[in-house]
Scaffold this motif. Sequence first.
Motif, PDB file in Angstrom:
ATOM      1  N   UNK A  18      -6.183   3.591  18.107  1.00  0.00           N
ATOM      2  CA  UNK A  18      -6.518   4.946  17.687  1.00  0.00           C
ATOM      3  C   UNK A  18      -6.866   4.978  16.223  1.00  0.00           C
ATOM      4  N   UNK A  19      -7.285   6.150  15.747  1.00  0.00           N
ATOM      5  CA  UNK A  19      -7.697   6.290  14.360  1.00  0.00           C
ATOM      6  C   UNK A  19      -6.494   6.148  13.443  1.00  0.00           C
ATOM      7  N   UNK A  20      -6.681   5.392  12.363  1.00  0.00           N
ATOM      8  CA  UNK A  20      -5.613   5.168  11.388  1.00  0.00           C
ATOM      9  C   UNK A  20      -5.725   6.224  10.296  1.00  0.00           C
ATOM     10  N   UNK A  21      -4.759   7.155  10.263  1.00  0.00           N
ATOM     11  CA  UNK A  21      -4.737   8.182   9.208  1.00  0.00           C
ATOM     12  C   UNK A  21      -3.509   8.057   8.318  1.00  0.00           C
ATOM     13  N   UNK A  22      -2.736   6.977   8.510  1.00  0.00           N
ATOM     14  CA  UNK A  22      -1.502   6.788   7.748  1.00  0.00           C
ATOM     15  C   UNK A  22      -1.739   5.805   6.606  1.00  0.00           C
ATOM     16  N   UNK A  23      -1.509   6.202   5.362  1.00  0.00           N
ATOM     17  CA  UNK A  23      -1.720   5.273   4.238  1.00  0.00           C
ATOM     18  C   UNK A  23      -0.678   4.163   4.249  1.00  0.00           C
ATOM     19  N   UNK A  24      -0.995   3.049   3.613  1.00  0.00           N
ATOM     20  CA  UNK A  24      -0.022   1.953   3.541  1.00  0.00           C
ATOM     21  C   UNK A  24       1.135   2.298   2.608  1.00  0.00           C
ATOM     22  N   UNK A  25       2.180   1.510   2.680  1.00  0.00           N
ATOM     23  CA  UNK A  25       3.313   1.650   1.757  1.00  0.00           C
ATOM     24  C   UNK A  25       3.228   0.531   0.726  1.00  0.00           C
ATOM     25  N   UNK A  26       3.605   0.829  -0.514  1.00  0.00           N
ATOM     26  CA  UNK A  26       3.491  -0.133  -1.602  1.00  0.00           C
ATOM     27  C   UNK A  26       4.722  -0.028  -2.480  1.00  0.00           C
ATOM     28  N   UNK A  27       5.171  -1.160  -2.967  1.00  0.00           N
ATOM     29  CA  UNK A  27       6.366  -1.200  -3.813  1.00  0.00           C
ATOM     30  C   UNK A  27       6.189  -2.308  -4.844  1.00  0.00           C
ATOM     31  N   UNK A  28       7.004  -2.264  -5.881  1.00  0.00           N
ATOM     32  CA  UNK A  28       6.938  -3.283  -6.933  1.00  0.00           C
ATOM     33  C   UNK A  28       8.338  -3.652  -7.370  1.00  0.00           C
ATOM     34  N   UNK A  29       8.515  -4.925  -7.733  1.00  0.00           N
ATOM     35  CA  UNK A  29       9.771  -5.399  -8.301  1.00  0.00           C
ATOM     36  C   UNK A  29       9.482  -6.061  -9.634  1.00  0.00           C
ATOM     37  N   UNK A  30      10.386  -5.877 -10.573  1.00  0.00           N
ATOM     38  CA  UNK A  30      10.264  -6.480 -11.905  1.00  0.00           C
ATOM     39  C   UNK A  30      11.398  -7.476 -12.055  1.00  0.00           C
ATOM     40  N   UNK A  31      11.074  -8.722 -12.351  1.00  0.00           N
ATOM     41  CA  UNK A  31      12.081  -9.777 -12.451  1.00  0.00           C
ATOM     42  C   UNK A  31      11.966 -10.498 -13.781  1.00  0.00           C
ATOM     43  N   UNK A  32      13.030 -11.189 -14.150  1.00  0.00           N
ATOM     44  CA  UNK A  32      13.069 -11.957 -15.386  1.00  0.00           C
ATOM     45  C   UNK A  32      14.481 -11.985 -15.936  1.00  0.00           C
TER      46      UNK A  32
END
Length: 712
Positions: free
Chosen positions: A244-258
Amino acid sequence: MSRRFIAALGAAVAVLGLVALPASASPEAEPPPAPAAAAAQTLTWTGNDSVTEYASAPTTAVAGETTIVFENSEATGNTTFMSHTLTFDTSTPGYNHDVSLNILANPFDANNGRHEATVTLTPGKYRYYCTIPGHTTMAGEFTVTGGGEDTTPPVVTATITGTQDGEGNYVDQATVNLAATDTGGSGVASTEYKLDDGAWTPYTAPVAVSAIGAHTVAHRATDVAGNVSEEGSESFTVVEGGGGEDTTPPTVDATVTGTQDGDGNFVESATVTVTATDNEGGSGVATTEYKLDDAQWAPYTEPVLVSVLGAHTVGYRATDEAGNVSAEGSSQFTVVADSSDTTPPTVDAEVSGTQDDEGNYVDVAMVTVSAEDAESGVASVEYKVDDGAWTAYTTPVAVNTPGMHMVGYRATDEAGNVSEEGMAHFTVVQQDTTAPTVTGNVVGEQDENGAYVGSAMVTVAATDNDGGSGVASVEYKLDDGAWTAYTEAVQVSAPGAHTVLFRATDQAGNVSAEGSATFTVVTGDVDETPPSVSAVVSGTQNSSWQYLDAANITLSALDTGSGVASVEYKLDGGAWTAYTEPVVVNTAGTHEFLFRATDLAGNVSAELPGSFTIVESGPKPGPDVCPDSDVRDTVIIGDIDSQVANIDIGNGCTINDVIDEDGDWNTHNQFVRHVKAVTKELVQNDVITRALRDRIVTAAVNSTVGTPTSRL
């Protein structure tokens, strides 16, 4: 004369990318017997000391049996004894792939650098290049014609591939593959396609179409004689997969390491890792982007290292194949200096050069400075000669003024700790009192009055045969301009009378008399024609035309009027960038680029597109080509220990193996030139650093290898 270093270095190059040579082209093989009948034509390539272009190469040929001659010898200008290959490209789209040729030549090989092979050429274009790392800009192409008038247009066919549903629609993506042939004899010159209502575009690789809906692709081809095929077309439909048609945006996250301090700040640097998924929508993640502080959005391809001290904000977002864009996320963090490092770096200096019986340096002394810091790392190294100012150290310092000298040196680490000042004392005496000789030459198209039409090229050459210390620098001054270091031919295109001055300085500090050349440049016909520009994407490809690990974009431009002023490219939506050398792209994924050229009259070519895909390959272990390696812990030349680790260079050979101090060297200078050549290639191949190369070369200079004493 022993040439074990040539065999070892040649094998090292083979591990780094050379295809195994056929017996007829192997530098160790005996020359093949003369053929019963001579080939219809002979094409000759030559190599010299350049790593950017062949000394000479053909541009045209006729179809049929051909003798290929590749000579890379002292006679053709190779004075540094480096290896080159002549390799025909059998993978890049748009060229003939029916001749497999890979000749490795070296002035010291069994054929003294001259090799022949017999092949059969067919109408079309062939691309050739050098496969040795660091030499890949040595490339070109030549056109083969059928030898008679061609009035027959080529034939082009299209094939659509991809996953299809029960109704024949392509799910998520369709790939358009074009193939052109020419029976008229001149060969295919170009193939083009037009997608839907788009413009005609050069076809260089299969075209991926992922836009949902019905599509029509038109195609045509042109041969070398200018005959254009009839336009063909194919129609197809791309539908969305996933149910079916994709109307859901992706999920995105970020991690900061050091490494963090007690306040949560990142010490010295922080690494930002962005991840995106599209599990709910189903069409898949198309792109991931990030922006650091006030910078523009940029494609995210790998973790981002942030080492600038201060507070930072990183934004991130992702887009799926259906065009849905995620909400923008952000992370804040602060990078601080490493306050725990209170230990200054260590710094040392070595003085090298030819010395007399009293230990004085003859004509010139070379000062090499090195620094180390085990904690925060070295930030800068400085030196000063006698009472001079402190100066940033980048390369060994030549001191050629006769007399006693003191060279001070110091280093600063990233935490701001400054080392104690070191001092080197030495004396320089002058034996070379003869200045070098310098000559200049002006070339170009001239009119009946001797004026140069459009532009003139000024070349300068210098020698120091009488003095003996060697040329240190060459300079030129155009009209009222300042003295400028001469590194390549100077093009003068401003209309009017000109005077160019030139001079040279040797290692002992002797300066030649100034030479001069006077000439006039006049304008030719008004140039209103933009230059032509082309692109070639090269690299190792799999059966799906995808590049393994990396691809090189090589651009070339031609302007028969005023001449090419600049070539530019734009990669993956980035900014226009000046093109100076092949662009290496090593990020997995599909990449798109634009390119254009501007001539000296200001005419700008049309912006042309290109695209390619990179996938990762597995490791490819190579053979051990030096089973009886010199495995001493450090690189030792004669009785001098360079203190450089004697590591494996990647093929079972160590640095000592390719240095080959036990070879039958005729002179000390010949051995030193060899050491400079092989260590230069080791730097280009990222085996050692420039600083380590300087140590090895200094040890070679101070050794007795190649002297009469060493041969007793």
